[in-house]
Design a protein around this motif. Sequence first.
Motif, PDB file in Angstrom:
ATOM      1  N   LEU A  25      36.655  36.861  40.840  1.00 10.82           N
ATOM      2  CA  LEU A  25      36.499  36.871  39.391  1.00 10.82           C
ATOM      3  C   LEU A  25      35.957  38.231  38.967  1.00 10.82           C
ATOM      4  O   LEU A  25      34.899  38.661  39.419  1.00 10.82           O
ATOM      5  CB  LEU A  25      35.550  35.760  38.939  1.00 10.82           C
ATOM      6  CG  LEU A  25      35.315  35.637  37.445  1.00 10.82           C
ATOM      7  CD1 LEU A  25      36.621  35.293  36.723  1.00 10.82           C
ATOM      8  CD2 LEU A  25      34.254  34.592  37.156  1.00 10.82           C
ATOM      9  N   GLU A  26      36.686  38.900  38.112  1.00  7.05           N
ATOM     10  CA  GLU A  26      36.262  40.196  37.595  1.00  7.05           C
ATOM     11  C   GLU A  26      35.384  39.989  36.359  1.00  7.05           C
ATOM     12  O   GLU A  26      35.559  38.999  35.636  1.00  7.05           O
ATOM     13  CB  GLU A  26      37.486  41.031  37.204  1.00  7.05           C
ATOM     14  CG  GLU A  26      38.431  41.317  38.357  1.00  7.05           C
ATOM     15  CD  GLU A  26      37.842  42.237  39.403  1.00  7.05           C
ATOM     16  OE1 GLU A  26      37.006  43.084  39.044  1.00  7.05           O
ATOM     17  OE2 GLU A  26      38.211  42.098  40.579  1.00  7.05           O
ATOM     18  N   PRO A  27      34.446  40.892  36.089  1.00 12.05           N
ATOM     19  CA  PRO A  27      33.669  40.783  34.847  1.00 12.05           C
ATOM     20  C   PRO A  27      34.628  40.728  33.656  1.00 12.05           C
ATOM     21  O   PRO A  27      35.571  41.500  33.565  1.00 12.05           O
ATOM     22  CB  PRO A  27      32.832  42.060  34.834  1.00 12.05           C
ATOM     23  CG  PRO A  27      32.695  42.416  36.286  1.00 12.05           C
ATOM     24  CD  PRO A  27      34.009  42.020  36.911  1.00 12.05           C
ATOM     25  N   GLY A  28      34.413  39.766  32.789  1.00 13.94           N
ATOM     26  CA  GLY A  28      35.277  39.583  31.634  1.00 13.94           C
ATOM     27  C   GLY A  28      36.529  38.791  31.943  1.00 13.94           C
ATOM     28  O   GLY A  28      37.357  38.561  31.062  1.00 13.94           O
ATOM     29  N   GLY A  29      36.692  38.360  33.205  1.00 19.14           N
ATOM     30  CA  GLY A  29      37.876  37.612  33.604  1.00 19.14           C
ATOM     31  C   GLY A  29      37.813  36.168  33.160  1.00 19.14           C
ATOM     32  O   GLY A  29      36.758  35.623  32.863  1.00 19.14           O
ATOM     33  N   ASN A  30      38.967  35.536  33.140  1.00 13.55           N
ATOM     34  CA  ASN A  30      39.103  34.135  32.751  1.00 13.55           C
ATOM     35  C   ASN A  30      39.239  33.314  34.027  1.00 13.55           C
ATOM     36  O   ASN A  30      40.286  33.332  34.672  1.00 13.55           O
ATOM     37  CB  ASN A  30      40.330  33.970  31.855  1.00 13.55           C
ATOM     38  CG  ASN A  30      40.532  32.556  31.380  1.00 13.55           C
ATOM     39  OD1 ASN A  30      40.153  31.596  32.045  1.00 13.55           O
ATOM     40  ND2 ASN A  30      41.146  32.428  30.222  1.00 13.55           N
ATOM     41  N   GLY A  72      48.492  28.048  46.444  1.00 13.77           N
ATOM     42  CA  GLY A  72      47.860  27.587  47.680  1.00 13.77           C
ATOM     43  C   GLY A  72      47.076  26.320  47.455  1.00 13.77           C
ATOM     44  O   GLY A  72      46.668  26.009  46.339  1.00 13.77           O
ATOM     45  N   GLU A  73      46.858  25.599  48.543  1.00 13.76           N
ATOM     46  CA  GLU A  73      46.152  24.328  48.440  1.00 13.76           C
ATOM     47  C   GLU A  73      44.633  24.484  48.412  1.00 13.76           C
ATOM     48  O   GLU A  73      43.916  23.557  48.072  1.00 13.76           O
ATOM     49  CB  GLU A  73      46.560  23.396  49.567  1.00 13.76           C
ATOM     50  CG  GLU A  73      46.133  23.867  50.936  1.00 13.76           C
ATOM     51  CD  GLU A  73      46.576  22.933  52.043  1.00 13.76           C
ATOM     52  OE1 GLU A  73      45.774  22.730  52.964  1.00 13.76           O
ATOM     53  OE2 GLU A  73      47.695  22.432  51.976  1.00 13.76           O
ATOM     54  N   SER A  74      44.138  25.661  48.771  1.00  8.64           N
ATOM     55  CA  SER A  74      42.708  25.942  48.715  1.00  8.64           C
ATOM     56  C   SER A  74      42.497  27.226  47.919  1.00  8.64           C
ATOM     57  O   SER A  74      43.049  28.268  48.263  1.00  8.64           O
ATOM     58  CB  SER A  74      42.135  26.109  50.121  1.00  8.64           C
ATOM     59  OG  SER A  74      40.782  26.503  50.053  1.00  8.64           O
ATOM     60  N   ARG A  75      41.701  27.123  46.873  1.00  6.44           N
ATOM     61  CA  ARG A  75      41.391  28.292  46.044  1.00  6.44           C
ATOM     62  C   ARG A  75      39.879  28.451  45.989  1.00  6.44           C
ATOM     63  O   ARG A  75      39.175  27.574  45.505  1.00  6.44           O
ATOM     64  CB  ARG A  75      41.981  28.116  44.652  1.00  6.44           C
ATOM     65  CG  ARG A  75      43.495  27.971  44.750  1.00  6.44           C
ATOM     66  CD  ARG A  75      44.146  27.640  43.471  1.00  6.44           C
ATOM     67  NE  ARG A  75      45.521  27.212  43.763  1.00  6.44           N
ATOM     68  CZ  ARG A  75      46.352  26.781  42.858  1.00  6.44           C
ATOM     69  NH1 ARG A  75      45.982  26.714  41.597  1.00  6.44           N
ATOM     70  NH2 ARG A  75      47.570  26.404  43.189  1.00  6.44           N
ATOM     71  N   ILE A  76      39.415  29.557  46.520  1.00  7.81           N
ATOM     72  CA  ILE A  76      37.988  29.833  46.563  1.00  7.81           C
ATOM     73  C   ILE A  76      37.728  31.038  45.676  1.00  7.81           C
ATOM     74  O   ILE A  76      38.280  32.112  45.902  1.00  7.81           O
ATOM     75  CB  ILE A  76      37.512  30.100  47.995  1.00  7.81           C
ATOM     76  CG1 ILE A  76      37.835  28.886  48.870  1.00  7.81           C
ATOM     77  CG2 ILE A  76      36.020  30.414  48.017  1.00  7.81           C
ATOM     78  CD1 ILE A  76      37.694  29.131  50.338  1.00  7.81           C
ATOM     79  N   VAL A  77      36.877  30.852  44.679  1.00  2.00           N
ATOM     80  CA  VAL A  77      36.568  31.912  43.729  1.00  2.00           C
ATOM     81  C   VAL A  77      35.286  32.609  44.173  1.00  2.00           C
ATOM     82  O   VAL A  77      34.259  31.961  44.370  1.00  2.00           O
ATOM     83  CB  VAL A  77      36.397  31.361  42.300  1.00  2.00           C
ATOM     84  CG1 VAL A  77      36.096  32.485  41.328  1.00  2.00           C
ATOM     85  CG2 VAL A  77      37.632  30.581  41.869  1.00  2.00           C
ATOM     86  N   LEU A  78      35.369  33.909  44.339  1.00  2.85           N
ATOM     87  CA  LEU A  78      34.179  34.710  44.620  1.00  2.85           C
ATOM     88  C   LEU A  78      33.648  35.182  43.277  1.00  2.85           C
ATOM     89  O   LEU A  78      34.308  35.945  42.570  1.00  2.85           O
ATOM     90  CB  LEU A  78      34.520  35.896  45.517  1.00  2.85           C
ATOM     91  CG  LEU A  78      33.356  36.781  45.932  1.00  2.85           C
ATOM     92  CD1 LEU A  78      32.305  35.971  46.684  1.00  2.85           C
ATOM     93  CD2 LEU A  78      33.847  37.923  46.786  1.00  2.85           C
TER      94      LEU A  78
END
Length: 93
Positions: free
Chosen positions: A5-10, A20-26
């Motif tokens: 996730l970038e600053p200002g990102g949605n 993909g079946e697995s999505r991990i947000v940093l």
Amino acid sequence: MLLELEPGGNIAALVRGAVGESRIVLIPATLDPLTMAQAKAAIGPLAIELAPAVRVNAVVATGGADPADVDAAVTFLENAPSTTGQLLDILAR
């Protein structure tokens, strides 16, 4: 799949647009407090929305967190087939 996730990102658009079946947000610790709270709050509803076909989880690496700990958290979530909607805060040692 690791998503950053970038600053200002949605976060919703980021997760929904990934494959993909697995999505991990940093989630970077450098976000302002309101954006951080919104990003953290979005993980559960996104996991519910995309279940059961997709798992959605997140990792927040606080300032000074060991990159090896962040990698271990991402690897754990990637390989935990029954885990979704979770947020792991990785703290500095």
